[in-house]
Design a protein around this motif. Structure first.
Motif, PDB file in Angstrom:
ATOM      1  N   UNK A   1      59.226 -18.931  41.857  1.00  0.00           N
ATOM      2  CA  UNK A   1      60.042 -19.529  42.913  1.00  0.00           C
ATOM      3  C   UNK A   1      59.144 -19.844  44.102  1.00  0.00           C
ATOM      4  N   UNK A   2      59.220 -21.092  44.590  1.00  0.00           N
ATOM      5  CA  UNK A   2      58.448 -21.502  45.753  1.00  0.00           C
ATOM      6  C   UNK A   2      59.254 -21.208  47.018  1.00  0.00           C
ATOM      7  N   UNK A   3      58.788 -20.257  47.816  1.00  0.00           N
ATOM      8  CA  UNK A   3      59.444 -19.904  49.068  1.00  0.00           C
ATOM      9  C   UNK A   3      58.723 -20.602  50.213  1.00  0.00           C
ATOM     10  N   UNK A   4      59.490 -21.258  51.070  1.00  0.00           N
ATOM     11  CA  UNK A   4      58.939 -21.956  52.225  1.00  0.00           C
ATOM     12  C   UNK A   4      59.465 -21.259  53.475  1.00  0.00           C
ATOM     13  N   UNK A   5      58.569 -20.984  54.413  1.00  0.00           N
ATOM     14  CA  UNK A   5      58.905 -20.281  55.648  1.00  0.00           C
ATOM     15  C   UNK A   5      58.498 -21.163  56.832  1.00  0.00           C
ATOM     16  N   UNK A   6      59.451 -21.487  57.691  1.00  0.00           N
ATOM     17  CA  UNK A   6      59.154 -22.271  58.888  1.00  0.00           C
ATOM     18  C   UNK A   6      59.953 -21.676  60.043  1.00  0.00           C
ATOM     19  N   UNK A   7      59.301 -21.481  61.168  1.00  0.00           N
ATOM     20  CA  UNK A   7      59.992 -20.929  62.333  1.00  0.00           C
ATOM     21  C   UNK A   7      59.029 -20.694  63.461  1.00  0.00           C
ATOM     22  N   UNK A   8      59.226 -19.594  64.160  1.00  0.00           N
ATOM     23  CA  UNK A   8      58.361 -19.297  65.281  1.00  0.00           C
ATOM     24  C   UNK A   8      58.445 -17.852  65.700  1.00  0.00           C
ATOM     25  N   UNK A   9      57.474 -17.460  66.519  1.00  0.00           N
ATOM     26  CA  UNK A   9      57.495 -16.167  67.175  1.00  0.00           C
ATOM     27  C   UNK A   9      57.987 -16.409  68.588  1.00  0.00           C
ATOM     28  N   UNK A  10      59.076 -15.739  68.948  1.00  0.00           N
ATOM     29  CA  UNK A  10      59.731 -15.945  70.234  1.00  0.00           C
ATOM     30  C   UNK A  10      59.572 -14.710  71.112  1.00  0.00           C
ATOM     31  N   UNK A  11      59.268 -14.950  72.385  1.00  0.00           N
ATOM     32  CA  UNK A  11      59.210 -13.881  73.378  1.00  0.00           C
ATOM     33  C   UNK A  11      60.572 -13.815  74.055  1.00  0.00           C
ATOM     34  N   UNK A  12      61.229 -12.667  73.905  1.00  0.00           N
ATOM     35  CA  UNK A  12      62.551 -12.457  74.511  1.00  0.00           C
ATOM     36  C   UNK A  12      62.425 -11.372  75.567  1.00  0.00           C
ATOM     37  N   UNK A  13      62.853 -11.689  76.772  1.00  0.00           N
ATOM     38  CA  UNK A  13      62.869 -10.717  77.873  1.00  0.00           C
ATOM     39  C   UNK A  13      64.292 -10.238  78.043  1.00  0.00           C
ATOM     40  N   UNK A  14      64.550  -8.967  77.702  1.00  0.00           N
ATOM     41  CA  UNK A  14      65.910  -8.443  77.669  1.00  0.00           C
ATOM     42  C   UNK A  14      66.038  -7.116  78.411  1.00  0.00           C
ATOM     43  N   UNK A  15      67.224  -6.887  78.943  1.00  0.00           N
ATOM     44  CA  UNK A  15      67.590  -5.591  79.509  1.00  0.00           C
ATOM     45  C   UNK A  15      68.950  -5.181  78.966  1.00  0.00           C
TER      46      UNK A  15
END
Length: 138
Positions: free
Chosen positions: A122-136
């Motif tokens: 099975x060919x798995x494709x991954x596309x996205x990003x690394x996101x910086x989230x500032x949370x409290x």
């Protein structure tokens, strides 16, 4: 003292923000925070916290938690996976919000992610990003 953690706040905001028709129409396998069920159908979106650090001021007063999250569309067709990732980025980059558990002050993509692999035919494709989230949390 907060009732929730900053990570919980970020995860709840991510899930609510991404669980909309712009994403789920294409990501028919849904949006997942953390582990994806082993029997999950593709394509889907998965968000995982990869690291975090506290941002503090004088007297160790915590301002927020700076968290890095990988948010990735997973599937077998490049065009579909890329469209899902683009929809995710529109929703997250420069995003903010206030789930009941706290506040996401800001979300920005720090780097893109794009790779593929073959596993048991099975060919798995991954596309996205690394996101910086500032949370409290509250």
């Amino acid at each position: 003292m907060p009732t929730f953690t900053d990570t919980w706040t970020a995860s709840q905001w991510l899930y609510a923000t991404l669980n909309v028709s712009a994403v789920t129409t294409l990501a028919t396998g849904g949006v997942h925070v953390g582990t994806v069920p082993s029997d999950q159908t593709m394509p889907y979106v998965v968000a995982r916290s990869i690291t975090a650090s506290d941002v503090t001021e004088v007297s160790a007063i915590r301002i927020w938690s700076a968290q890095l999250w990988d948010v990735i569309a997973v599937g077998e067709v490049w065009e579909t996976v890329d469209k899902i990732a683009a929809a995710v980025d529109v929703l997250l980059h420069k995003g903010s919000g206030a789930p009941s558990s706290g506040t996401v002050h800001e979300c920005t993509r720090e780097r893109p992610i794009s790779f593929d692999e073959v596993d048991e035919g099975v060919n798995y494709i991954y596309v996205g990003g690394t996101y910086l989230i500032k949370a409290t949390a509250v």
